[in-house]
Design a protein around this motif. Structure first.
Motif, PDB file in Angstrom:
ATOM      1  N   MET A   8      52.682  55.517  41.102  1.00 14.50           N
ATOM      2  CA  MET A   8      51.270  55.491  40.943  1.00 14.50           C
ATOM      3  C   MET A   8      50.713  54.322  41.874  1.00 14.50           C
ATOM      4  SD  MET A   8      50.959  56.671  37.013  1.00 14.50           S
ATOM      5  CE  MET A   8      49.333  57.711  37.378  1.00 14.50           C
ATOM      6  N   LYS A   9      50.344  54.669  43.094  1.00 13.88           N
ATOM      7  CA  LYS A   9      49.508  53.810  43.915  1.00 13.88           C
ATOM      8  C   LYS A   9      48.259  53.797  43.667  1.00 13.88           C
ATOM      9  CE  LYS A   9      47.561  52.230  47.706  1.00 13.88           C
ATOM     10  NZ  LYS A   9      46.577  52.765  48.540  1.00 13.88           N
ATOM     11  N   PHE A  10      47.506  52.685  43.683  1.00 12.10           N
ATOM     12  CA  PHE A  10      45.790  52.958  43.491  1.00 12.10           C
ATOM     13  C   PHE A  10      45.457  52.047  44.809  1.00 12.10           C
ATOM     14  CE2 PHE A  10      47.010  54.066  39.098  1.00 12.10           C
ATOM     15  CZ  PHE A  10      46.509  55.072  38.888  1.00 12.10           C
ATOM     16  N   GLY A  11      44.616  52.736  45.431  1.00 11.30           N
ATOM     17  CA  GLY A  11      43.944  51.738  46.515  1.00 11.30           C
ATOM     18  C   GLY A  11      42.688  51.252  46.251  1.00 11.30           C
ATOM     19  N   GLY A  12      42.097  50.298  47.271  1.00 12.60           N
ATOM     20  CA  GLY A  12      41.139  49.452  46.758  1.00 12.60           C
ATOM     21  C   GLY A  12      40.052  50.174  46.106  1.00 12.60           C
ATOM     22  N   SER A  41      46.669  48.132  45.354  1.00 15.51           N
ATOM     23  CA  SER A  41      45.977  47.369  46.302  1.00 15.51           C
ATOM     24  C   SER A  41      44.961  46.208  45.617  1.00 15.51           C
ATOM     25  CB  SER A  41      44.950  48.248  47.065  1.00 15.51           C
ATOM     26  OG  SER A  41      45.630  49.143  47.768  1.00 15.51           O
ATOM     27  N   ALA A  42      44.350  45.563  46.613  1.00 18.39           N
ATOM     28  CA  ALA A  42      43.375  44.600  46.005  1.00 18.39           C
ATOM     29  C   ALA A  42      41.962  45.546  45.616  1.00 18.39           C
ATOM     30  CB  ALA A  42      43.058  43.570  47.287  1.00 18.39           C
ATOM     31  N   MET A  43      41.181  44.728  44.742  1.00 17.44           N
ATOM     32  CA  MET A  43      39.899  45.415  44.366  1.00 17.44           C
ATOM     33  C   MET A  43      38.944  45.818  45.462  1.00 17.44           C
ATOM     34  SD  MET A  43      38.698  43.503  40.754  1.00 17.44           S
ATOM     35  CE  MET A  43      37.439  44.664  40.475  1.00 17.44           C
ATOM     36  N   GLY A  44      38.648  47.052  45.765  1.00 18.98           N
ATOM     37  CA  GLY A  44      37.525  47.000  46.644  1.00 18.98           C
ATOM     38  C   GLY A  44      37.927  46.539  47.942  1.00 18.98           C
ATOM     39  N   ARG A  75      33.808  38.550  40.943  1.00 20.46           N
ATOM     40  CA  ARG A  75      34.095  40.051  40.915  1.00 20.46           C
ATOM     41  C   ARG A  75      35.525  40.250  40.034  1.00 20.46           C
ATOM     42  NH1 ARG A  75      35.320  43.736  45.980  1.00 20.46           N
ATOM     43  NH2 ARG A  75      34.533  45.735  45.187  1.00 20.46           N
ATOM     44  N   HIS A  76      36.481  39.385  39.939  1.00 22.63           N
ATOM     45  CA  HIS A  76      37.477  39.685  39.122  1.00 22.63           C
ATOM     46  C   HIS A  76      37.055  39.182  37.754  1.00 22.63           C
ATOM     47  CE1 HIS A  76      39.437  39.963  43.214  1.00 22.63           C
ATOM     48  NE2 HIS A  76      40.089  40.575  42.678  1.00 22.63           N
ATOM     49  N   ARG A  77      36.376  38.251  37.799  1.00 23.23           N
ATOM     50  CA  ARG A  77      36.061  37.655  36.363  1.00 23.23           C
ATOM     51  C   ARG A  77      35.307  38.809  35.715  1.00 23.23           C
ATOM     52  NH1 ARG A  77      35.539  32.224  38.513  1.00 23.23           N
ATOM     53  NH2 ARG A  77      33.207  32.907  39.169  1.00 23.23           N
ATOM     54  N   GLN A  78      34.471  39.171  36.319  1.00 24.74           N
ATOM     55  CA  GLN A  78      33.377  40.200  35.816  1.00 24.74           C
ATOM     56  C   GLN A  78      34.162  41.362  35.332  1.00 24.74           C
ATOM     57  OE1 GLN A  78      29.943  41.677  38.010  1.00 24.74           O
ATOM     58  NE2 GLN A  78      29.123  39.961  38.024  1.00 24.74           N
ATOM     59  N   GLU A 129      45.765  41.188  46.091  1.00 23.00           N
ATOM     60  CA  GLU A 129      46.853  42.086  45.114  1.00 23.00           C
ATOM     61  C   GLU A 129      47.223  41.166  44.051  1.00 23.00           C
ATOM     62  OE1 GLU A 129      46.160  42.504  48.288  1.00 23.00           O
ATOM     63  OE2 GLU A 129      46.455  44.671  48.459  1.00 23.00           O
ATOM     64  N   ARG A 130      47.230  40.016  44.093  1.00 23.35           N
ATOM     65  CA  ARG A 130      47.705  39.007  43.062  1.00 23.35           C
ATOM     66  C   ARG A 130      46.951  39.053  41.886  1.00 23.35           C
ATOM     67  NH1 ARG A 130      50.011  33.616  45.401  1.00 23.35           N
ATOM     68  NH2 ARG A 130      50.239  33.455  42.966  1.00 23.35           N
ATOM     69  N   LEU A 131      45.507  39.038  42.388  1.00 25.03           N
ATOM     70  CA  LEU A 131      44.405  39.190  41.324  1.00 25.03           C
ATOM     71  C   LEU A 131      44.194  40.653  40.678  1.00 25.03           C
ATOM     72  CD1 LEU A 131      42.083  36.775  43.294  1.00 25.03           C
ATOM     73  CD2 LEU A 131      42.536  36.506  40.986  1.00 25.03           C
ATOM     74  N   SER A 132      44.202  41.613  41.542  1.00 27.44           N
ATOM     75  CA  SER A 132      43.811  43.085  40.938  1.00 27.44           C
ATOM     76  C   SER A 132      44.972  43.147  39.944  1.00 27.44           C
ATOM     77  CB  SER A 132      43.811  44.078  42.124  1.00 27.44           C
ATOM     78  OG  SER A 132      45.172  44.026  42.829  1.00 27.44           O
ATOM     79  N   THR A 133      46.304  43.000  40.302  1.00 27.23           N
ATOM     80  CA  THR A 133      47.506  43.497  39.382  1.00 27.23           C
ATOM     81  C   THR A 133      47.266  42.603  38.009  1.00 27.23           C
ATOM     82  OG1 THR A 133      48.597  41.710  40.536  1.00 27.23           O
ATOM     83  CG2 THR A 133      48.975  44.477  41.062  1.00 27.23           C
ATOM     84  N   LEU A 134      47.007  41.292  38.303  1.00 21.14           N
ATOM     85  CA  LEU A 134      46.787  40.447  36.982  1.00 21.14           C
ATOM     86  C   LEU A 134      45.699  41.045  36.321  1.00 21.14           C
ATOM     87  CD1 LEU A 134      47.070  37.822  35.378  1.00 21.14           C
ATOM     88  CD2 LEU A 134      45.198  36.940  36.647  1.00 21.14           C
ATOM     89  N   VAL A 135      44.439  41.359  36.736  1.00 21.86           N
ATOM     90  CA  VAL A 135      43.350  41.765  35.786  1.00 21.86           C
ATOM     91  C   VAL A 135      43.872  43.311  35.277  1.00 21.86           C
ATOM     92  CG1 VAL A 135      41.156  42.762  35.885  1.00 21.86           C
ATOM     93  CG2 VAL A 135      41.509  40.830  37.007  1.00 21.86           C
ATOM     94  N   PHE A 136      44.562  44.194  36.088  1.00 22.11           N
ATOM     95  CA  PHE A 136      44.685  45.430  35.391  1.00 22.11           C
ATOM     96  C   PHE A 136      45.941  45.513  34.549  1.00 22.11           C
ATOM     97  CE2 PHE A 136      46.629  49.905  35.772  1.00 22.11           C
ATOM     98  CZ  PHE A 136      45.669  50.402  35.807  1.00 22.11           C
TER      99      PHE A 136
END
Ligand code: ADP
Ligand code: ASP
Ligand code: MG
Length: 456
Positions: A8-12, A41-44, A75-78, A129-136
């Motif tokens: 399952m790949k989710f885009g920005g 992907s990375a966020m947005g 953005r990632h903190r929020q 991508e490292r940040l988006s995967t961390l949060v998710f």
């Protein structure tokens, strides 16, 4: 392992904020029985922001670069603060801060040396991508889902061509078997980064912009996935880019060849290399909308016989057209070989080609440095180059065998000047070259004529 996971790949755009991430997480939860490997992907538009910050830093504008950095981190903190319960937030904010510190150090370094190599750019870009995967991943865990966050740099082995690295499928299969399959086998959801990888000696690399789709297909092939799902902001591969033709409709089924051709000719919804690993492993690829998961979607499979004359239109711009003419071309055996040799030696890759009796036209990258090649060619032929052109591609399985398509195409385009025409060797693609500025109008006219529908 006989387990056939679901990629399952989710885009920005599917990860733009906390609300989008919630929608994506719900889809992952529903897929738990299918052993999902989630590729993000990375966020947005984070990657765009990272590129900008790196460029500013390398130009010595460290303050501006760090402002951009602060906005990205915020953005990632929020998102984390909105998604996670209070007791889990602090530790995740700390992890985000660690990434932030690393990124700030790289940006500071770039501003000191005032240069930006593709290698440094990859170090910066990989943070998205490292940040988006961390949060998710932390969010899924907080939702009670057993999850493993896998570092794609340990799995997605590539060569060292920074910015456009070539993946090494055999090594990826072995590394995925070691670092991903056991977690899936144990019933955990695995979350990993798209777009990024690393060389055998640990240098971080990226697969080129939009490369998360490619990562998903590579991991799908490596793990023998049952399906690669590309979750994005449109309900499938559409008959044209909806930003150009708002009435474009989703295509329920496409063949691998049609999808590959559309991606190669500019349909951004799939990275051009995505289909290749899926073809080789015969894994269906589906394109779906994260926000409308029960809406329409596209299935791309090897055994689809669409029987359509025209499946979709795509466009790519800008490109340059080189035209070489010689009255002696006819009686000069090896003329084309000589020409291609010159382009090859000058590092210019040729895209589409159209030949006539005494001339040949080829499209090349708009920014290609053509002076040396043209000088060599002018020793035996005349040569010109025009830039800011665009390729418009008509793609369809029965394109070649359906009479009248060319006539309808020319009639529809009317007064828009077609500067070059080429039928693809695989016979499912008819490419036209026009002025870049004519493309929106050309696509609208062609869509209305060749792909009419209720909403066209
Ligand atoms: P993601 O962030 O999910 O990777 P992309 O922006 O890379 O999404 O790709 C989706 C976008 O591709 C769509 O929003 C649309 O504007 C564009 N697009 C271009 N051509 C097509 C097409 N033929 N079908 C669907 N989308 C297309
Ligand atoms: N984040 C990367 C980009 O924006 C990769 C991707 O989105 O597929 O290009
Ligand atoms: Mg994309």
């Amino acid at each position: 392992m006989s387990l056939r996971p679901l990629i399952m790949k989710f885009g920005g755009s599917s990860l733009a904020d906390a609300a989008c991430m919630k929608a994506a997480a719900k889809l992952v939860r529903n897929a738990l029985p299918d052993a999902p490997l989630v590729v993000l992907s990375a966020m947005g538009k984070t990657t765009d922001g990272l590129f900008r910050a790196a460029r500013m830093a390398a130009q010595g504008q460290l303050e501006e670069a760090l402002e951009a950095h602060t906005a990205l981190m915020e953005r990632h903190r929020q998102a984390a603060a909105k998604l996670l319960p209070l007791e889990r937030t602090a530790s995740v904010l700390q992890e985000i801060a660690q990434h932030g510190g690393e990124l700030a150090t790289i940006l500071t370094g770039l501003s000191m040396v005032r240069e930006l190599s593709p290698r440094s750019m990859d170090a910066v870009a990989s943070q998205g991508e490292r940040l988006s995967t961390l949060v998710f991943a932390r969010f899924l865990a907080a939702e009670g889902i057993e999850v493993h966050l896998a570092d794609a740099r340990r799995v997605l082995r590539t060569d060292a061509k920074s910015g456009v690295a070539t993946p090494q499928p055999k090594a990826i299969a072995a590394l995925a078997a070691e670092h991903i399959a056991p977690h899936l086998g144990a019933g955990r959801v695995v979350v990993t980064q798209g777009y990024i990888g690393s060389t055998a000696d640990g240098l971080v690399t990226t697969l080129g912009r939009g490369g998360s789709d490619y990562s998903a297909a590579l991991l799908g092939a490596a793990l023998g996935a049952r399906e690669v799902q590309i979750w994005t902001d449109v309900e499938g591969v559409l008959t044209c880019d909806p930003r150009m033709v708002p009435g474009a409709k989703p295509i329920p089924e496409l063949s691998f060849a049609e999808a590959a051709e559309l991606a190669a000719f500019g349909a951004k919804v799939l990275h051009p290399a995505t289909i290749q690993p899926a073809i080789e492993a015969d894994i269906p690829v589906t394109v779906r909308s994260t926000m409308k998961p029960n809406g329409r979607h596209s299935v791309i499979r090897g055994d689809v016989k669409s029987g359509r004359a025209i499946t979709a239109l795509a466009s790519r711009a800008p490109v340059a057209v080189v035209t070489v003419s010689s009255s002696r071309m006819l009686d000069q055996p090896g003329f084309l070989a000589r020409l291609f040799d010159i382009f090859g030696r000058n590092g210019i890759s040729v895209d589409i080609v159209a030949t006539a009796e005494i001339s040949v036209s080829l499209t090349v990258d708009n920014d290609a440095e053509t002076d040396n090649a043209l000088a060599e060619i002018r020793a035996f032929a005349s040569a010109t180059v025009v830039r800011d052109r665009a390729i418009v591609a008509l793609v369809g399985e029965q394109l070649r065998s359906t009479p009248g398509i060319a006539a309808r195409t020319f009639t529809a385009l009317g007064d828009l000047n077609i500067e070059m025409i080429s039928m693809g060797a695989n016979e499912i693609n008819l490419s036209l070259v026009l002025k870049k500025d004519d493309v929106p109008e050309a696509l609208r006219r062609l869509h209305a004529e060749l792909l009419p529908g209720d909403d066209a």
